[in-house]
Enzyme design. Structure first.
Site, PDB file in Angstrom:
ATOM      1  N   LYS A 111     -13.541  22.144 -40.683  1.00 26.04           N
ATOM      2  CA  LYS A 111     -12.598  22.655 -39.382  1.00 26.04           C
ATOM      3  C   LYS A 111     -13.275  21.658 -38.138  1.00 26.04           C
ATOM      4  O   LYS A 111     -12.677  20.818 -37.484  1.00 26.04           O
ATOM      5  CB  LYS A 111     -12.453  24.149 -39.287  1.00 26.04           C
ATOM      6  N   ASN A 151       9.012   5.751 -48.033  1.00 29.52           N
ATOM      7  CA  ASN A 151       7.740   6.809 -47.936  1.00 29.52           C
ATOM      8  C   ASN A 151       7.179   6.194 -48.506  1.00 29.52           C
ATOM      9  O   ASN A 151       8.441   6.151 -50.193  1.00 29.52           O
ATOM     10  CB  ASN A 151       7.498   8.146 -47.822  1.00 29.52           C
ATOM     11  N   GLY A 152       5.890   5.535 -49.186  1.00 28.67           N
ATOM     12  CA  GLY A 152       5.367   5.099 -50.629  1.00 28.67           C
ATOM     13  C   GLY A 152       4.767   4.092 -49.790  1.00 28.67           C
ATOM     14  O   GLY A 152       4.332   3.362 -49.019  1.00 28.67           O
ATOM     15  N   LYS A 174      -0.805  15.702 -42.636  1.00 30.39           N
ATOM     16  CA  LYS A 174      -0.840  17.036 -42.473  1.00 30.39           C
ATOM     17  C   LYS A 174      -1.028  17.414 -44.418  1.00 30.39           C
ATOM     18  O   LYS A 174      -0.945  17.733 -44.961  1.00 30.39           O
ATOM     19  CB  LYS A 174       0.469  17.871 -42.822  1.00 30.39           C
ATOM     20  N   GLU A 189     -13.185  18.062 -38.156  1.00 25.28           N
ATOM     21  CA  GLU A 189     -11.272  17.772 -38.054  1.00 25.28           C
ATOM     22  C   GLU A 189     -11.112  17.830 -36.812  1.00 25.28           C
ATOM     23  O   GLU A 189     -10.515  17.186 -36.951  1.00 25.28           O
ATOM     24  CB  GLU A 189     -10.576  18.768 -39.450  1.00 25.28           C
ATOM     25  N   HIS A 236     -34.936  20.784 -48.631  1.00 24.58           N
ATOM     26  CA  HIS A 236     -34.865  19.702 -49.850  1.00 24.58           C
ATOM     27  C   HIS A 236     -34.636  18.662 -49.152  1.00 24.58           C
ATOM     28  O   HIS A 236     -34.428  17.583 -49.428  1.00 24.58           O
ATOM     29  CB  HIS A 236     -34.666  19.601 -51.026  1.00 24.58           C
ATOM     30  N   ARG A 265       3.392  15.988 -39.293  1.00 30.54           N
ATOM     31  CA  ARG A 265       3.159  15.637 -40.491  1.00 30.54           C
ATOM     32  C   ARG A 265       1.681  14.282 -40.249  1.00 30.54           C
ATOM     33  O   ARG A 265       0.941  14.213 -41.068  1.00 30.54           O
ATOM     34  CB  ARG A 265       3.457  15.131 -41.031  1.00 30.54           C
ATOM     35  N   TRP A 278       3.261   6.493 -40.798  1.00 38.58           N
ATOM     36  CA  TRP A 278       1.817   6.628 -40.936  1.00 38.58           C
ATOM     37  C   TRP A 278       1.001   5.326 -42.123  1.00 38.58           C
ATOM     38  O   TRP A 278       1.347   4.627 -43.248  1.00 38.58           O
ATOM     39  CB  TRP A 278       1.321   7.324 -41.850  1.00 38.58           C
ATOM     40  N   GLU A 296     -16.060  24.772 -45.107  1.00 33.78           N
ATOM     41  CA  GLU A 296     -14.555  25.296 -44.956  1.00 33.78           C
ATOM     42  C   GLU A 296     -15.149  24.577 -42.900  1.00 33.78           C
ATOM     43  O   GLU A 296     -14.466  24.486 -42.767  1.00 33.78           O
ATOM     44  CB  GLU A 296     -13.664  26.467 -44.758  1.00 33.78           C
ATOM     45  N   CYS A 323       4.307   9.434 -44.062  1.00 36.21           N
ATOM     46  CA  CYS A 323       5.306   9.294 -43.202  1.00 36.21           C
ATOM     47  C   CYS A 323       6.754  10.248 -43.448  1.00 36.21           C
ATOM     48  O   CYS A 323       6.463  10.917 -44.621  1.00 36.21           O
ATOM     49  CB  CYS A 323       5.776   8.187 -43.866  1.00 36.21           C
TER      50      CYS A 323
HETATM   51  C1  G6P Z   1      -4.872  16.892 -46.147  1.00 41.14           C
HETATM   52  C2  G6P Z   1      -5.008  17.300 -45.068  1.00 41.14           C
HETATM   53  C3  G6P Z   1      -5.995  18.760 -44.838  1.00 41.14           C
HETATM   54  C4  G6P Z   1      -5.324  19.164 -46.075  1.00 41.14           C
HETATM   55  C5  G6P Z   1      -5.078  18.432 -47.498  1.00 41.14           C
HETATM   56  C6  G6P Z   1      -4.299  19.504 -48.421  1.00 41.14           C
HETATM   57  O1  G6P Z   1      -6.334  16.294 -45.616  1.00 41.14           O
HETATM   58  O2  G6P Z   1      -5.407  16.821 -43.630  1.00 41.14           O
HETATM   59  O3  G6P Z   1      -6.081  19.696 -44.277  1.00 41.14           O
HETATM   60  O4  G6P Z   1      -6.018  20.506 -46.368  1.00 41.14           O
HETATM   61  O5  G6P Z   1      -4.430  17.407 -47.003  1.00 41.14           O
HETATM   62  O6  G6P Z   1      -2.644  19.746 -48.678  1.00 41.14           O
HETATM   63  P1  G6P Z   1      -2.600  20.478 -49.585  1.00 41.14           P
HETATM   64  O7  G6P Z   1      -1.141  20.736 -49.167  1.00 41.14           O
HETATM   65  O8  G6P Z   1      -2.937  19.748 -50.433  1.00 41.14           O
HETATM   66  O9  G6P Z   1      -3.556  21.271 -49.600  1.00 41.14           O
END
Ligand code: G6P
Length: 605
Positions: free
Chosen positions: A485, A99-100, A600, A488, A504, A27, A73, A481, A2
């Site tokens: 990526k 928000n919240g 985000k 996602e 294993h 976001r 959101w 990682e 949000c």
């Molecule tokens: C969300 C995003 C990720 C990010 C994570 C942590 O899940 O989709 O891309 O890595 O938050 O975010 P931060 O702002 O704490 O690094």
């Protein structure tokens, strides 16, 4: 997640608010809305979908110099026109964006229902609008809102508009950020400075439990109990242009391309070629304190956590201090033992991730020593930690982290060298690693120039539904990682495994249609990893290696990264994996910058 934006001043509010909503789109959200006050009436428009769908209702034409707006959101209630914010009371005089989560919404709804209130949405937020309307006894708006909030249990960043108080907006914060932007006879506010940078660099961050009255000519802050608080404005270090895609089709690609410069900024002023160590002014711990550290624990979520895993490996190797990383979302709930000689490090790009913040607060409550590694200056986690390292990577707009993953790992490498040089890391090794860090940005730039090679490798993912990513030690964190990526942004199923563990279990799934990406540095585990390659290929599985120049391993596709220094090589091995995920997603035509279901910055539990 949000987003909130608000304006009060001399200009028409609606165009400013709509533009602010566009700034918050990155976001992640599922509906949007706006309320503008004019001559004792509120005009409200809200709609499921994107901001441009809201624009089709022509809220830009709403007249009025005072307004609030929101991107939602969904948490309580599905994404829909009705559940979108703002929410109004029955008369339509007040509107609220939030928000919240209001945790006692059900109880409040029941109480309000007994007084005849009929709810139009499924949201928890609507109770706030009705509560404010019922409690309004003609006191100043902030007094009425504070009275309503005293009855609320939960987290909020919120903004309230009252059509009959045209010179005032009220915002409040408890667990979800609100930033005021100071203009010239006009005021702005938002849940994210990204929505403010076009208008002003001068901002004030509200603290939890604070409420602010915002007028065109200024603001006042106080606690919910009415005690005045004093705020000092700070400056947002970001330029508005940083939020434009420029020549790029996607923010993700732009941000991958910015990594050489971003890393330069993370390193700037922090390398010491005299004592062959690093300086980290913001950690505010004396050498003597740092010598007392017996363990390092790094906490973060998503890519931040994985970057923490790379950092933990570096700290353990270079400083010989036991170090590990753990998802903050797990840590905060498991009643962890907090030790006085452990250094806890919270890692977060946004500095607003709720689970990471909650972990920081838990550590502080138990007396632990905490520092932050954060990108957004002045963010909640940065302020809560009170000390740490800023990345200075510039704003990251794509939902998935790329440049901040790399810069976080670089910041932790700086810390690892610093801790190491206080202990057993020799002058020669210090000098070697500092020189390698100096060379890092140019090496990154060199890899980025070879993007067509990686685009070609991405062609191998056509028709694929599953992929494995494997590596050893820090290479396993890099593989994790890379897999994150890929899933996602391309929605392919990608699973990361330690290369040593493949036999294993997952080996049972290897077949010709399932490629494995292996992180294969020429380190002392190289020959072990080659055995893994053979195990996979013997089962018909294609292997793509991200490796170093030298005698070529027998694989099905390969990208050679220039070798730096063995300890720091993981930082470079990550770059081609970002580009690989990007090009696979490009082929599959997905929404790369705003992948489905993701946000985000996850500011709720
Ligand atoms: C969300 C995003 C990720 C990010 C994570 C942590 O899940 O989709 O891309 O890595 O938050 O975010 P931060 O702002 O704490 O690094």
């Amino acid at each position: 997640m949000c987003g909130i934006v608000g304006y009060i001043g001399k200009r028409q509010a609606a165009p400013i608010l709509i533009e602010g909503l566009h700034r918050l789109e990155y976001r992640g959200y599922d509906s949007a809305g706006i309320a503008v006050g004019n001559k004792g009436r509120l005009k409200v428009a809200k709609r499921k979908g994107r901001v441009r769908e809201l624009e089709a209702l022509e809220p830009q034409k709403f007249r009025g110099v005072q307004g609030i707006a929101h991107t939602r959101w969904a948490t309580h209630g599905e994404p829909s026109d009705l559940n979108a914010h703002p929410h109004s009371d029955t008369s339509g005089r007040y509107a609220v964006v939030h928000n919240g989560i209001v945790e006692n919404a059900a109880a409040l709804k029941a109480q309000l229902g007994q007084r005849g209130v009929v709810f139009r949405s499924e949201t928890d937020t609507e109770v706030l609008a009705h509560l404010i309307a019922l409690l309004d006894d003609g006191s100043p708006l902030e007094t009425v809102v504070a009275e309503a909030l005293r009855r609320v249990v939960g987290a909020y960043g919120l903004a309230v508009i009252d059509a009959e108080r045209p010179d005032t907006l009220v915002v409040a914060r408890n667990g979800s950020p609100i930033v005021l932007g100071i203009g010239d006879k006009e005021m702005f506010f938002a849940s994210d400075p990204a929505a403010l940078v076009r208008h002003t660099a001068s901002v004030v961050h509200l603290d939890d439990g604070e409420i602010a009255t915002v007028r065109a000519d200024g603001y006042e802050t106080r606690t919910l109990d009415g005690a005045a608080t004093i705020k000092t404005p700070s400056t947002i270090p970001w330029k508005d242009e940083a939020f434009d895609k420029g020549q790029f089709t996607h923010f993700m690609r732009k941000e991958i391309g910015e990594q050489a410069d971003a890393v330069r900024r993370t390193l700037s002023g922090r390398l010491d070629t005299r004592f062959h160590t690093t300086h980290l002014g913001g950690i505010e711990l004396e050498a003597r304190d740092l010598l007392d550290i017996r363990r390092v624990k790094i906490l973060g979520c998503g890519a931040a956590y994985l970057s923490g895993r790379v950092g933990a490996h570096l700290i353990e190797q270079l400083a010989r201090i036991p170090a590990d990383a753990e998802p903050a979302s797990e840590f905060r709930y498991r009643n962890a033992v907090i030790e006085r000689d452990t250094l806890y490090i919270a890692v977060s790009q946004s500095g607003e991730t709720f689970d990471t913040l909650a972990a920081v607060q838990e550590i502080k409550r138990k007396g632990g020593r905490i520092m932050g590694v954060v990108n957004v200056v002045g963010s909640t986690i940065a302020r809560e930690c009170g000390r740490g390292v800023y990345l200075h990577a510039g704003p990251e707009v794509a939902v998935v982290s790329t440049k901040t993953f790399t810069c976080t790992a670089v910041a932790l490498a700086l810390l690892a060298i610093h801790l190491g040089r206080l202990r057993d890391l020799s002058v020669a090794n210090g000098a070697r690693l500092v020189a390698a860090l100096q060379a890092l940005p140019d090496r990154i730039a060199g890899i980025l120039e070879r993007e067509p090679e990686i685009a070609k490798l991405a062609g191998r993912f056509q028709g694929v539904e599953h992929a494995f990513y494997v590596g050893r030690a820090a290479g396993h964190a890099i593989a994790s990682e890379g897999a994150l990526k890929l899933k996602e942004i391309s929605y392919l199923h990608a699973e990361a495994y330690p290369a040593s563990e493949l036999k294993h279990g997952p080996l049972a799934l290897i077949e010709p249609g399932t490629p494995t990406v292996i992180v294969l540095p020429r380190d002392d585990l190289y020959s072990k990893s080659l055995s893994t390659v053979e195990e996979i290929r013997a089962r018909g599985g294609p292997v793509i290696a991200i490796t170093h120049p030298g005698e070529r391993p027998a694989v099905d596709g390969l990208f050679e990264v220039p070798a730096l220094e063995p300890e720091l090589d993981p930082l470079l091995l990550n770059i081609p994996l970002q580009l690989l995920a990007y090009h696979v997603a490009l082929q599959r035509g997905t929404d790369i910058d705003q992948p489905r279901n993701l946000a985000k910055s996850v500011t709720v539990e």
